[in-house]
Design an enzyme around this catalytic site. Structure first.
Site, mmCIF file in Angstrom:
data_model
loop_
_atom_site.group_PDB
_atom_site.id
_atom_site.type_symbol
_atom_site.label_atom_id
_atom_site.label_comp_id
_atom_site.label_asym_id
_atom_site.label_seq_id
_atom_site.Cartn_x
_atom_site.Cartn_y
_atom_site.Cartn_z
ATOM 1 N N ASP A 204 25.387 -55.028 118.874
ATOM 2 C CA ASP A 204 26.621 -55.138 118.210
ATOM 3 C C ASP A 204 27.150 -56.443 118.532
ATOM 4 O O ASP A 204 27.392 -56.775 119.602
ATOM 5 C CB ASP A 204 27.552 -53.870 119.204
ATOM 6 N N HIS A 205 27.528 -57.032 117.119
ATOM 7 C CA HIS A 205 27.935 -58.269 117.244
ATOM 8 C C HIS A 205 29.129 -58.638 118.010
ATOM 9 O O HIS A 205 29.410 -59.711 118.540
ATOM 10 C CB HIS A 205 27.737 -58.793 115.893
ATOM 11 N N ASP A 262 31.458 -46.944 111.115
ATOM 12 C CA ASP A 262 31.279 -48.471 110.751
ATOM 13 C C ASP A 262 31.843 -49.031 111.911
ATOM 14 O O ASP A 262 31.154 -50.410 112.157
ATOM 15 C CB ASP A 262 31.952 -48.816 109.376
ATOM 16 N N HIS A 267 31.924 -51.085 117.742
ATOM 17 C CA HIS A 267 32.700 -52.116 118.082
ATOM 18 C C HIS A 267 33.861 -51.663 118.981
ATOM 19 O O HIS A 267 34.145 -52.172 119.961
ATOM 20 C CB HIS A 267 33.127 -52.843 116.988
#
Ligand code: NDP
Ligand code: BG6
Length: 516
Positions: A204-205, A262, A267
């Site tokens: 998960d960036h 998304d 995030h």
């Protein structure tokens, strides 16, 4: 965030931080090497790591995709996109030239066993010729529908297991990890038939962003914040992930995802877990992930009734963003003109544990909002008694602490201060810390950081299986209610802060959204 014990510090390269450690010898295998993620994120990250001398001489890249290319075509394509992306400069070019020779390409479909046979041959060649020491990092930069096929292909060729005790075989898996809890469990089953959990790096960036990591530094490296980081002092928490962009060229992908899958499931849940978690006993992969899972377990699972009253979903209509007129979501390329996919979600969550009992968490995310901003705001209680005359209090809000994740990365504390002058009057002011002003050090891109961690075997900033499952448990009831059409899709004009219904969600509690 343990350091890599196999490598020595680099005291030659001026770009390298003394604490940085190069990756061990390895082959980085990219499934999806002709795709968007490889071009925009992975290859620039590899180039930066090479230029910062964080990749050893025994490092190679193998691209795998259907597009027909020779090794040279692949090298040329990667060179072009790195240069186009602003990489370069004489020193960078020199490093790149010495390094791109170790790039190989395998053209083939993942459905075809011959693709994996060829891959195995190439890996064996690289081990012999480049000293890559049988270490492999596989990266799934492919559509999620192909994840099981690639994983099974690796398993069938014996590539999912390390060839010896000293070698490693790891897999990095992109988001989305499943499209609901059931499919995530099914994917986990496939993954665990091939790899042990400690070989799996779910990316998960957001966890690679410096400021997300700084939530941990702020909370656990300072004596001042932790004592007030609880229900006694905090009235409520607001998490905002706002984007000014629309769905760009990803309309058909977004139709299947929506803002909940998304952004919220991954995030937002990760940022939230770091904000809510208890202090870890150890600062390593399991120490931190154990606490994140505990925090997510405390987040209330909404029932169908609460989904109706505590969640707002919405879609943007035509409007103006940054001085430009933009299309409504239903007019975007690849989007069904009758689509009910949400581009905005706002929700109120309860956290059922000792620290946060009674402190609501309000979350919102959306595309085509007025600006790009991600932040976590802790809004403190009002003082129990104001010993001032009403006239003396000019625009005084309760104190707040805002962790600005992007842009203008930093921390802002808002509190009441006396307005200079003969009269005694009070107004809210901000005390701001900006990363860019406080540090001279270069900030690595999230992918750069995460790739180096995966190569070095540090899984702290990757998501464990139980974390993904817990995050799906939280969002699954919303997906079900929406499928049943229990919650209407509200509308908001592009360039505004979301629908009226989202404001009403907070107004019902006597609160309002911050204007970041
Ligand atoms: P693209 O569609 O741009 O690229 C897909 C890649 O997979 C191409 O290289 C394609 O090869 C290859 N591929 C697809 N099917 C097969 C197959 N059957 N056999 C062999 N190769 C195949 O996707 P993205 O790069 O955008 O996304 C990749 C992954 O990263 C997805 O899981 C996505 O969700 C995730 N992700 C992407 C982000 C982004 O910004 N792009 C952000 C966050 C996550 P070819 O074209 O040569 O056939
Ligand atoms: C990706 C989403 O994971 O994150 C995109 O798929 C979104 O829709 C992006 O735009 C946001 O990332 P960042 O780093 O720009 O906040």
């Amino acid at each position: 965030m343990s350091s890599n014990p196999t490598a020595a510090a680099d005291d030659v390269n001026p770009l390298a931080d003394p604490e940085d450690r190069p990756a061990p010898p390895a082959v980085f295998v990219i499934f999806g090497a002709s795709g968007d993620l490889t071009s925009r994120k992975l290859m620039p990250a590899i180039e930066r790591l090479a230029v910062r001398r964080l990749l050893p001489p025994g490092f190679a890249v193998v691209g795998v995709a259907r597009t027909e290319m020779t090794d040279d075509d692949f090298r040329e394509r990667m060179r072009e996109l790195v240069e186009k992306g602003g990489g370069g400069g004489p020193e960078a070019r020199h490093v790149w030239d010495s390094f791109v020779g170790a790039f190989r390409y395998v053209a083939g479909d993942y459905d075809d066993a011959a693709t994996f046979d060829r891959l195995k041959e190439v890996l064996d060649e690289l081990d012999r010729e480049r000293g890559t020491a049988e270490n492999r990092l596989f990266y799934l930069a492919t559509p999620p529908s192909t994840f099981p096929t690639v994983i099974n292909g690796l398993k069938d060729r014996g590539l999912s297991r390390s060839s010896s005790e000293n070698a490693f075989s790891r897999i990095v898996i992109e988001k989305p990890y499943g499209h609901d809890l059931q499919s995530a469990l099914e994917l986990d089953r496939v993954v665990h038939e091939a790899f042990d959990e400690n070989q799996v790096y779910r990316i998960d960036h957001y966890l690679g962003k410096e400021t997300v990591q700084n939530v941990l530094a702020l909370r656990f490296a300072n004596a001042t914040y932790e004592p007030i980081w609880n229900r006694r002092y905090v009235d409520h928490i607001q998490v905002t992930v706002a984007e000014s962009l629309g769905v760009e060229h990803r309309g058909s992908f977004y139709e299947q995802a929506g803002a909940l899958r998304d952004i919220v499931q991954n995030h937002v849940m990760q940022v939230l877990a770091m904000t809510l978690m208890e202090p870890p006993v150890t600062f390593d992969a399991d120490g931190i992930r154990d606490e994140k899972v505990k925090a997510l377990k405390a987040v209330e699972i909404l029932d169908a009734e609460k989904v109706k009253t505590q969640v707002v979903r919405a879609q943007y209509t035509r409007g103006w963003v940054g001085g430009e007129e933009v299309a409504g979501y239903r007019d975007e390329e690849g989007v069904d003109p009758h689509s009910t996919t949400e581009t905005y979600v706002a929700m109120k969550l309860k956290v059922d544990n000792w620290r946060w009992a009674g402190v609501p968490v309000y979350v919102r995310t959306g595309k085509r909002l007025p600006k790009r901003v991600t932040e976590v705001a802790l809004q403190f209680h009002k003082v129990p008694h104001l010993p001032f005359h009403l006239k003396q209090v000019e625009d005084l809000e309760a104190d707040s602490l805002v962790l600005r994740i992007q842009p203008d990365e930093g921390i802002s504390f808002r509190f009441g201060a006396k307005i200079p002058g003969q009269a005694f009057r009070i107004r809210s002011v901000s005390m701001d810390f900006f990363y860019g002003a406080a540090f001279l050090e270069e900030t690595p891109d999230a992918y750069e950081r995460l790739l180096l961690d995966a190569l070095s075997g540090d899984a702290t900033l990757f998501i464990r299986s139980d974390e993904v499952q817990r995050a799906w448990r939280i969002v699954d009831p919303l997906l079900q209610a929406w499928e049943n059409d229990d919650v209407p899709v509200a509308k908001y004009e592009a360039g505004t802060w979301g629908p009226r219904e989202a404001d009403e969600l907070l107004e019902a509690d006597g609160r309002r959204w911050r204007r970041p």
